[in-house]
Write an enzyme that holds these catalytic residues in place. Structure first.
Site, PDB file in Angstrom:
ATOM      1  N   THR A 134      -0.678  34.757  33.753  1.00 39.96           N
ATOM      2  CA  THR A 134      -1.386  33.793  32.915  1.00 39.96           C
ATOM      3  C   THR A 134      -2.103  32.748  33.762  1.00 39.96           C
ATOM      4  OG1 THR A 134      -0.987  31.936  31.419  1.00 39.96           O
ATOM      5  CG2 THR A 134       0.879  32.642  32.700  1.00 39.96           C
ATOM      6  N   ASP A 135      -3.171  32.183  33.205  1.00 38.62           N
ATOM      7  CA  ASP A 135      -3.865  31.087  33.911  1.00 38.62           C
ATOM      8  C   ASP A 135      -2.977  29.842  34.014  1.00 38.62           C
ATOM      9  OD1 ASP A 135      -3.924  30.369  31.211  1.00 38.62           O
ATOM     10  OD2 ASP A 135      -6.060  29.871  31.166  1.00 38.62           O
ATOM     11  N   LYS A 163       6.492  32.378  35.173  1.00 35.38           N
ATOM     12  CA  LYS A 163       5.428  33.360  35.409  1.00 35.38           C
ATOM     13  C   LYS A 163       4.947  33.265  36.863  1.00 35.38           C
ATOM     14  CE  LYS A 163       3.678  35.721  32.676  1.00 35.38           C
ATOM     15  NZ  LYS A 163       4.016  37.091  32.192  1.00 35.38           N
TER      16      LYS A 163
END
Ligand code: NAD
Ligand code: TYD
Length: 351
Positions: A134-135, A163
């Site tokens: 994810t960003d 993450k």
């Protein structure tokens, strides 16, 4: 026939990915491994459940024995890992499960894939492990600039930290063992089958049942929205053409403030379905702890190297999405289980 192990395929993006892949290719086999947490729902996969190229196995990615057995029974070519605890608010309330699934679970499947694929300290054939990251691992932006793949990792929530940890473990498997891996870091997705705890389906669901629309803080936090099918196409391209060991950001320059998103949904429902849905339903509520202000992806690398571009603008995608949820109100009702109702009540009070 290539065999894909898709983990977390009963969730929002995973189910869209499986449907997209089986529609696009008739010469692949997909094994979907999912623990079926509150966010996993086999109803999402109804249209492919009888497809002979599709198979479901209920298992936890943390389980060594069960995951090893799948690798023993099938000659897996690709792993695409979607399995995760994915909601920031839940990670603030209860971080432990995020570390378990998002870090230890990823390490488990990564290690089993490595052991299964490595022959004489090398990797033969077209094997690949793709991690759907994810960003949010990059942290938060100010008013200007974008996340590139070279930005330092600076996660703020327990979700994004878990993450980021997984991304570093995967990178270490490339650096140490030359394991064929890619990491994709996508911006916020929206579209069919998203669990109604995330902003867009939550707002649509609350509009349909005339519930308060909770907007955190001043509503001016910015997210960069991507229609889920565009994300699925990007993952397919990374699988096929991504350079081994590389990270690819995925996003389409669709930055919107949260309040803009909420008002867009209200306006569309008001004009097309129900004139009782108005801005009066909006309620500004207490801000999220550590709330990242702005996300914005620079997609230059994936545009240039893989020729990927999104095809759905936010204006088109949001209408398609609202229409889908209205047409599938039964789905919405079914996924909101008792457990979720209790969780929602804890967050926002009576519903
Ligand atoms: P989701 O919460 O809708 O689905 C997650 C799926 O993983 C569910 O089916 C759940 O049952 C399964 N799962 C959870 N723990 C598991 C475990 N221990 N073992 C096996 N399965 C397990 O999530 P999503 O929105 O579809 O996101 C998918 C992936 O994409 C996640 O890794 C997330 O971090 C990433 N991502 C999401 C977004 C977004 O906007 N939704 C954006 C960028 C990246
Ligand atoms: P969310 O969909 O949870 O995704 P993420 O936190 O991973 O970006 O939230 C998107 C944005 O919307 C985020 O800035 C928080 C905000 N938000 C609200 O204002 N109200 C809500 O009820 C929710 C769920 C989110």
């Amino acid at each position: 026939m290539k065999i894909y192990l898709v983990t977390g395929g009963a969730g929002f993006i995973g189910s869209n990915f499986i449907i997209y892949m089986l529609k696009t290719y008739n010469n692949i086999k997909i094994i979907n491994v999912d623990k079926l947490t509150y966010a996993g729902n086999l109803e999402n996969l109804k249209e492919v459940e009888n497809n002979l190229n599709y198979m479901f196995v209920k298992a936890d990615i943390c389980n060594k024995k069960e995951i090893s057995r799948i690798f023993y029974e099938y000659d897996i070519d690709y792993v695409v890992n979607f399995a995760a605890e994915s909601h920031v608010d839940r990670s603030i309330n209860d971080p432990e499960i995020f570390v378990r699934t998002n870090v230890l679970g990823v390490q488990n499947i990564l290690n089993i894939a490595k052991n299964s694929w490595e022959i004489d300290s090398g990797f033969k054939g077209e094997k690949k492990f793709v991690q759907i990251s994810t960003d949010e691992v990059y942290g938060s932006l100010g008013d200007t600039g974008y996340f590139t793949e070279n930005n330092p990792l600076d996660p703020h929530s327990p979700y994004s930290a878990s993450k980021a940890a997984a991304d570093l473990i995967i990178k270490s498997y490339y650096d140490t063992y030359s394991m064929p891996v890619n990491i994709t870091r996508c911006s916020n997705n929206y579209g069919p089958y998203q669990f109604p705890e995330k902003l867009i389906p939550l707002i649509i669901n609350n509009c349909l049942s005339k519930k308060v629309l909770p907007v955190y803080g001043d509503g001016l936090n910015i997210r960069d929205w991507l229609y889920v099918e565009d994300h699925c196409k990007a993952i397919d391209m990374v699988l096929k053409k991504g350079r081994i060991g590389e990270v690819y950001n995925v996003g389409g320059h669709n930055e919107r403030t949260n309040i803009h998103v909420v008002k867009t949904i209200i306006k569309y429902i008001y004009e097309n379905f129900d004139s009782a849905v108005t801005d009066d339903l909006i309620e500004y509520v207490k801000d999220r702890k550590g709330h990242d202000r702005r996300y914005g992806i620079d997609p230059t690398k994936i545009n240039k190297e893989l020729d990927w571009k999104p095809t759905t603008s936010f204006e088109t995608g949001i209408k398609k999405t609202i229409n889908w949820y209205i047409k599938n109100e039964e789905w919405l009702k079914n996924v909101i289980s008792e457990g979720y109702k209790n969780y929602y009540k804890k967050m926002y009070g009576d519903i």
